[in-house]
Each structure stands twice: as C-alpha cells, then as structure tokens.
Design an enzyme around this catalytic site. Structure first.
Site, PDB file in Angstrom:
ATOM      1  N   HIS A 170      -9.501   1.220   4.803  1.00 35.42           N
ATOM      2  CA  HIS A 170      -8.234   1.416   5.515  1.00 35.42           C
ATOM      3  C   HIS A 170      -8.477   2.338   6.707  1.00 35.42           C
ATOM      4  O   HIS A 170      -9.284   3.272   6.626  1.00 35.42           O
ATOM      5  CB  HIS A 170      -7.182   2.012   4.576  1.00 35.42           C
ATOM      6  N   GLY A 194       2.924  -1.113   4.276  1.00 34.82           N
ATOM      7  CA  GLY A 194       2.988   0.319   4.016  1.00 34.82           C
ATOM      8  C   GLY A 194       4.415   0.747   3.717  1.00 34.82           C
ATOM      9  O   GLY A 194       4.939   0.540   2.618  1.00 34.82           O
ATOM     10  N   GLY A 195       5.066   1.346   4.697  1.00 35.02           N
ATOM     11  CA  GLY A 195       6.399   1.926   4.502  1.00 35.02           C
ATOM     12  C   GLY A 195       7.391   1.013   3.809  1.00 35.02           C
ATOM     13  O   GLY A 195       8.126   1.447   2.904  1.00 35.02           O
ATOM     14  N   ASN A 213       0.880  -1.172   0.000  1.00 32.89           N
ATOM     15  CA  ASN A 213       0.000   0.000   0.000  1.00 32.89           C
ATOM     16  C   ASN A 213       0.915   1.218   0.000  1.00 32.89           C
ATOM     17  O   ASN A 213       1.494   1.569   1.022  1.00 32.89           O
ATOM     18  CB  ASN A 213      -0.893  -0.023   1.249  1.00 32.89           C
ATOM     19  N   TRP A 214       1.035   1.821  -1.183  1.00 36.50           N
ATOM     20  CA  TRP A 214       1.986   2.935  -1.311  1.00 36.50           C
ATOM     21  C   TRP A 214       1.507   4.193  -0.583  1.00 36.50           C
ATOM     22  O   TRP A 214       2.277   5.132  -0.400  1.00 36.50           O
ATOM     23  CB  TRP A 214       2.213   3.266  -2.788  1.00 36.50           C
ATOM     24  N   LYS A 215       0.224   4.219  -0.219  1.00 37.29           N
ATOM     25  CA  LYS A 215      -0.360   5.432   0.380  1.00 37.29           C
ATOM     26  C   LYS A 215      -0.070   6.640  -0.528  1.00 37.29           C
ATOM     27  O   LYS A 215      -0.010   6.475  -1.743  1.00 37.29           O
ATOM     28  CB  LYS A 215       0.143   5.613   1.822  1.00 37.29           C
ATOM     29  N   GLY A 224       2.523   2.303  10.821  1.00 33.33           N
ATOM     30  CA  GLY A 224       3.473   3.401  10.673  1.00 33.33           C
ATOM     31  C   GLY A 224       4.144   3.808  11.971  1.00 33.33           C
ATOM     32  O   GLY A 224       4.776   4.856  12.054  1.00 33.33           O
ATOM     33  N   GLU A 283      -5.403  -4.927  10.436  1.00 32.60           N
ATOM     34  CA  GLU A 283      -4.403  -3.886  10.650  1.00 32.60           C
ATOM     35  C   GLU A 283      -4.697  -3.159  11.959  1.00 32.60           C
ATOM     36  O   GLU A 283      -5.512  -2.231  11.988  1.00 32.60           O
ATOM     37  CB  GLU A 283      -4.433  -2.865   9.508  1.00 32.60           C
ATOM     38  N   SER A 290       3.446  -2.188  10.319  1.00 37.47           N
ATOM     39  CA  SER A 290       4.888  -2.252  10.552  1.00 37.47           C
ATOM     40  C   SER A 290       5.492  -3.618  10.233  1.00 37.47           C
ATOM     41  O   SER A 290       6.381  -4.088  10.941  1.00 37.47           O
ATOM     42  CB  SER A 290       5.225  -1.821  11.985  1.00 37.47           C
ATOM     43  N   GLU A 338      -6.869   4.709   7.837  1.00 37.65           N
ATOM     44  CA  GLU A 338      -6.656   6.139   7.554  1.00 37.65           C
ATOM     45  C   GLU A 338      -7.893   6.746   6.900  1.00 37.65           C
ATOM     46  O   GLU A 338      -8.238   7.902   7.153  1.00 37.65           O
ATOM     47  CB  GLU A 338      -5.389   6.304   6.701  1.00 37.65           C
TER      48      GLU A 338
HETATM   49  P1  13P Z   1       3.065   0.372   7.718  1.00 31.22           P
HETATM   50  O1  13P Z   1       3.573  -0.922   7.122  1.00 31.22           O
HETATM   51  O2  13P Z   1       3.804   1.584   7.236  1.00 31.22           O
HETATM   52  O3  13P Z   1       2.938   0.283   9.196  1.00 31.22           O
HETATM   53  O4  13P Z   1       1.567   0.569   7.162  1.00 31.22           O
HETATM   54  C1  13P Z   1       0.683  -0.492   7.243  1.00 31.22           C
HETATM   55  C2  13P Z   1      -0.526  -0.148   6.472  1.00 31.22           C
HETATM   56  O5  13P Z   1      -1.279   0.749   6.829  1.00 31.22           O
HETATM   57  C3  13P Z   1      -0.778  -0.893   5.224  1.00 31.22           C
HETATM   58  O6  13P Z   1      -2.039  -0.609   4.728  1.00 31.22           O
END
Ligand code: 13P
Length: 248
Positions: A94, A232-233, A9-11, A172, A166, A211, A96
């Site tokens: 998600h 994510g990251g 998930n590149w966000k 994050g 999640e 994470s 967010e």
């Molecule tokens: P991180 O891997 O950066 O914690 O993000 C997880 C996430 O929200 C994937 O959708």
C-alpha cells in the site's frame, strides 16, 4: 469472466463496538451483492472479525505482513499468524506503507511471495504520486512496481493475486481518478502482462482504489479493465460500502 472484487481497507480505524456494528450491517445487506467482498482489518481485530464473518459471504484479511516466517522481529506479524485467523487476503505495498514506512519494491515483492507461500492471496498495490503523474511517468512507475514482483515470483504468480491500482494523489483526498484516467492505467497494466502471459493478464482482477464512493463506483466499475475496488474511507460506512458492493 473475471468476478469483481470489492475490498474494504479499514486502515487504522475501528473498535470492537464499531466493527460489530459495521459487520452486522454489511452481513444484513449482502443479499443482492453479486461481487466478491472482503474486509482488510487491523491485526488486533482479526479474531473478532473471524468469529463474526465465519461461514458468511464476506472474506477477510490483513493490511500488511512480515516477509519473515518467525523469529526475533519485534512488532511484526507473520503469515502463519494470519492463516491462524482465517485470513484470505493480505494487502502488500500500500502506498502508505511505501511512503511512511519506507517499503521498497523489493521488500513488497518479498511480502508478496510470503503471502502466497502461506496460501493467502496478496492484494498488490501500485500507483504513482502526483509529481510522478505530472512528470508523465505514471506507466514507468507502475511497471517498476510490478516488475519487482515479476522478477522475484514470476509472472505466473500473478494468477493467484489481485492488483490494486491506487493513484497516490487520489487516496483519501476526495479526488478520484476519472474513469478514463483509471481505465487507461488498468489497460496499460493488462497489456504489459499480456506480453508475458495472456492467460494471466486476462484473468487478473485489477481493482481501482482512491476515493471510491457510492456516487462514482458505477462509472468506475463499468470500465472494461476495472474489476472492482479497494475502498478506504467509504468502507467504514455500512450504506456507502454496500452501495459500492452492489455497484460491482
Ligand atoms: P480512500 O478510499 O479513503 O481514498 O482510500 C483508498 C485506499 O487507500 C484503499 O487502500
């Protein structure tokens, strides 16, 4: 046997140049990856990603979508626009989107239905906040989030979906759920669904997200009910993401 799925998930990250470098690095390293792999990218880059990943082992998708088919919805993106660009997956719900953009369980269920109606696979995110975990209501929160989708679409709809657990406090933050904590919630989700339909429950891919890194992926993915990850990251780094894909 469930095939593991790792999705990035590149966000709201990337640029034409960065995406090109990331994707060419990933394609070069896919040789010894057995799991399914996908990237969920920002809307403006779908054309680029489609042209780079066409006929490759990496699928692609979006991170959000309108529940509406078309019309006067300024700034929104529809399912048919995503299928025009070859999307296989769409992330819905998600944390967010739920927290920052106020998406309710019911709206997420509508989006889930619209993704499936267009022939794509929703990746339905569920998970509790830190306050909810500390209040001992993790399971009821996750159940409520799942029940909204089951109420709208039926339990059989989950057969053509992916669920991503999640925990919000792990996203994050560098704080991963321990493999035991994650496994406990994954097992809860599967058991809850098994009460409704055993075949759906046993076939459902349940990803863990929060994470996930190269150095914790093996242990997380080794749990019996963890079928890969939503990353994510670490999905923005070729070597990290490939190592996570190999761990699956
Ligand atoms: P991180 O891997 O950066 O914690 O993000 C997880 C996430 O929200 C994937 O959708």
């Amino acid at each position: 046997m469930r095939r593991k799925l790792v999705a990035g998930n590149w966000k709201m990250h990337g640029s034409l140049a960065e995406n090109e470098a990331l994707l060419s690095g990933l394609l070069a390293g896919m040789g010894n990856v057995k799991a399914g792999v996908a990237v969920c990218v920002p809307f403006p880059y779908l054309a680029q990603v489609q042209s780079i990943l066409a006929n490759s082992p990496i699928a692609w998708g979006a991170q959000n979508m309108s529940q509406q088919a078309k019309g006067a919805f300024t700034g929104e993106v529809s399912a048919s626009m995503l299928t025009d660009f070859g999307c296989a997956y769409v992330i819905v719900g998600h944390s967010e989107r739920r927290a920052i953009y106020g998406e309710s369980d019911e709206l997420v269920a509508e989006k889930f239905a619209a993704v499936q109606a267009a022939g794509m696979t929703p990746i339905l995110c569920v998970g509790e906040t830190l306050v909810e975990r500390e209040g001992g209501i993790t399971e009821s929160v996750v159940a409520r989030q799942l029940d909204a989708v089951i109420a709208k679409c039926g339990v059989m709809s989950l057969a053509k979906s992916v669920v991503a657990y999640e925990p919000v406090w792990a996203i994050g933050t560098g704080k991963t759920a321990s493999p035991e904590q994650a496994q406990a919630v994954h097992a809860y989700i599967r058991a809850k669904l098994r009460d409704l339909d055993a075949t759906v429950a046993d076939g459902l891919v349940i990803q863990y997200g929060g994470s996930v890194k190269a150095n914790n992926a093996v242990e997380l993915f080794g749990q019996p009910d963890i079928d890969g990850g939503l990353i994510g990251g670490a999905a923005l780094n070729v070597e990290e993401f490939l190592a996570i894909c190999r761990a699956a």
